[in-house]
Structure formats: structure tokens, C-alpha cells
Write an enzyme that holds these catalytic residues in place. Sequence first.
Site, PDB file in Angstrom:
ATOM      1  N   SER A 235      47.816  45.669  45.862  1.00 17.52           N
ATOM      2  CA  SER A 235      48.604  44.445  46.032  1.00 17.52           C
ATOM      3  C   SER A 235      50.101  44.656  46.247  1.00 17.52           C
ATOM      4  O   SER A 235      50.810  43.715  46.579  1.00 17.52           O
ATOM      5  CB  SER A 235      48.395  43.506  44.841  1.00 17.52           C
ATOM      6  N   LYS A 280      51.770  36.585  38.590  1.00 16.88           N
ATOM      7  CA  LYS A 280      52.874  37.308  39.235  1.00 16.88           C
ATOM      8  C   LYS A 280      54.085  36.402  39.458  1.00 16.88           C
ATOM      9  O   LYS A 280      55.226  36.866  39.418  1.00 16.88           O
ATOM     10  CB  LYS A 280      52.387  37.927  40.547  1.00 16.88           C
TER      11      LYS A 280
END
Length: 341
Positions: A235, A280
Site C-alpha cells: 500500500s 490511515k
Amino acid sequence: MNKRFYFRFFFILTALFLFIASFFSLPYYVSKPGMAKELRPIIEVKNGYDEEGTFMLTTIRMGKANIYSYVMASLSDYQEIYPLDAVRGEEETEEEYNVRQLHLMASSKQSAIEVAYKKAEIPIEYEYKGVYVLNVIDNMPAAGKLEPGDRIFKVNGDEFTSSEEFIEFVSNQDAGTEIALTFLRRGEEMETVIEVQPFPDDKTKVGVGIGLVDDKELHVNPNVDIKTDDIGGPSAGFMFSLEIYNQLIEEDLTKGYEIAGTGTISPDGKIGRIGGIEQKIVAADKAGAEIFFAPNEEGATDSNYNAAVKTAEDIKTDMKIIPVDTFDEAIDYLMKLEEKK
């Protein structure tokens, strides 16, 4: 006196329960917001240009659940609980999962380098190194002889040039044929002889029973060094590509801002969906990010971008959420961004 005694007894009992609960593993994973980490200390392009602001990767913290962490995650807004099969593949061991995550990180670094150097119009040389073992199938010939993380580079003493060539050679053998595989394990060259056998679920096909991917190395000038230690997963690839490219060109694309983001990156520059976007966003906001790049997924209603916008609204952050589908889109946005005053 009795009240004080019962209070102490309750306190000790609660502490004892929490201590014992931390040792009981459950068939779940728990994820929570991780950190937003500045990329300049992690990525170094030789003689690369400096930047006034920062690009940051964002992470989540993922671990096996125990009773305590399961209960806490159930009561928290930005912690998630996943069953084992939603995180690990069917029959995938913890070791194989960790190896797969580290390989995905390695692949994301390669893709990021490829995208950034191509954008900067700097040549790239490719060196094929063999096939990388991701997992070993139980009750197949490779079980007990090969391990996740092994790098096979010779079969019967001959090197091969792609995973397709390796698979074709093995699949063309007759059941019962023995082949010699030369491989590296933790830097040590080893050899094993394995008998090719039919797959349990498809007797018309033969193999040794491993999941594999190509293992290749990129050579670029100027050299780039990416230190990720034990960070796993793909990611961070997109943010890696931004940091590398920014060090390759004279213009500073950060314009003085704290810029976070997430997303996979493919060699053609496409930005892909990731898990844990909500967590996040929380991590980036806590780190003081002013801009956050989120995968747009071509405008899908359940896209990472839409989830990021919702989370940003929920936590009342001033961070600007920017949708991106490709590396070029992100560069175009940054080129038009006004310098921070």
C-alpha cells in the site's frame, strides 16, 4: 473497611482477567490506526534534490486478536476485526502470510522505482534472478524441502529466464520424474531433489506444490535506496513513487506541504485500492498532514476516496482529501499546487 476490601478485590480480579486474556489467541485479526511516516529518511536517491515539505506513507497496525484486543476493537470507532480467512489465504500459515507481505512490499518498491524513473525519462536495466517461493502446498513434494522466501534460480543445473519458463518445464515432466532445484535460503545456496507429482485437486496437472512469482532486480542510475525494514504489504507503493520522483527532479513538488497518502502502484502508473483507508486517515491527521491522496478507483461508489472523505468529515479534520487514479494525475495536481505561504 468492607468497601475498600471489595474494591481492591475487584481491581485485582480485573487486572488478572486482562493479563490472562492477553494470552488467549482468537481466530481473528485486529487492525488499528498506525502512523504517518516521513519518506525522506527512508528513501534516498543518490545526489537527489531536497524538499521543503514532506511526503508520508501511512500504515495500520495489524495483529492476531486476543480476548482483550477483540473487546477493545469492538468498542472502538477506528479499529476493525477481521476473520482469519479475510486476511490470510486458505491454508496459508502465519509464516507464509508474512513472507507474502514482505514480497508485496518488495514488489511495490520495484514498481515505484519503475514509475518514477520512467516519468523522469531515466533508463532502467532489468536483471532476472529466478522465482520466489510464496507458499508451499501441504502433502505435495515440495513440503519439507522448500520454504516460503526461498529463491529458486536453477532447475537440473540450468538457469531459466522467467517463472513461465520454470512452470512450463515442470508441468511437461511425467509424474514421478525427479528434478534438482538450486535455491538461495537466507543467503545460503542449497539444492534439493523433488519428485514431480499430480496436484490433488487436478490429477491432469503435475508440479512440485509451490506458489511463486518472478524475482527480478532493477538497476538505475542514480541509485536509489529504500529502507523499509519489516514493513509489509503493497500500500505504500504510490507514495514511494512520489518521493523518488521528487528527488529525481529539480522542482520540489511538495511546495512546503505535509502530504500523506496511500495506494498500490503498478508499473504502468495505475493507483490501486488498499485496506484500512479510514485508519490511515486518522493516522495522517494525527501526524499533521495537510493533503491526503486516496485511490479514486475511477469513481466507484465504494472507493477508498469516498471512504476517506467520510472519515475526514467524521473526525473533523482540515486535511484536504484528493482523489487519484494514476501517478500522472497526482503529479498534475502537485504541479498546479500553489507554494505554501
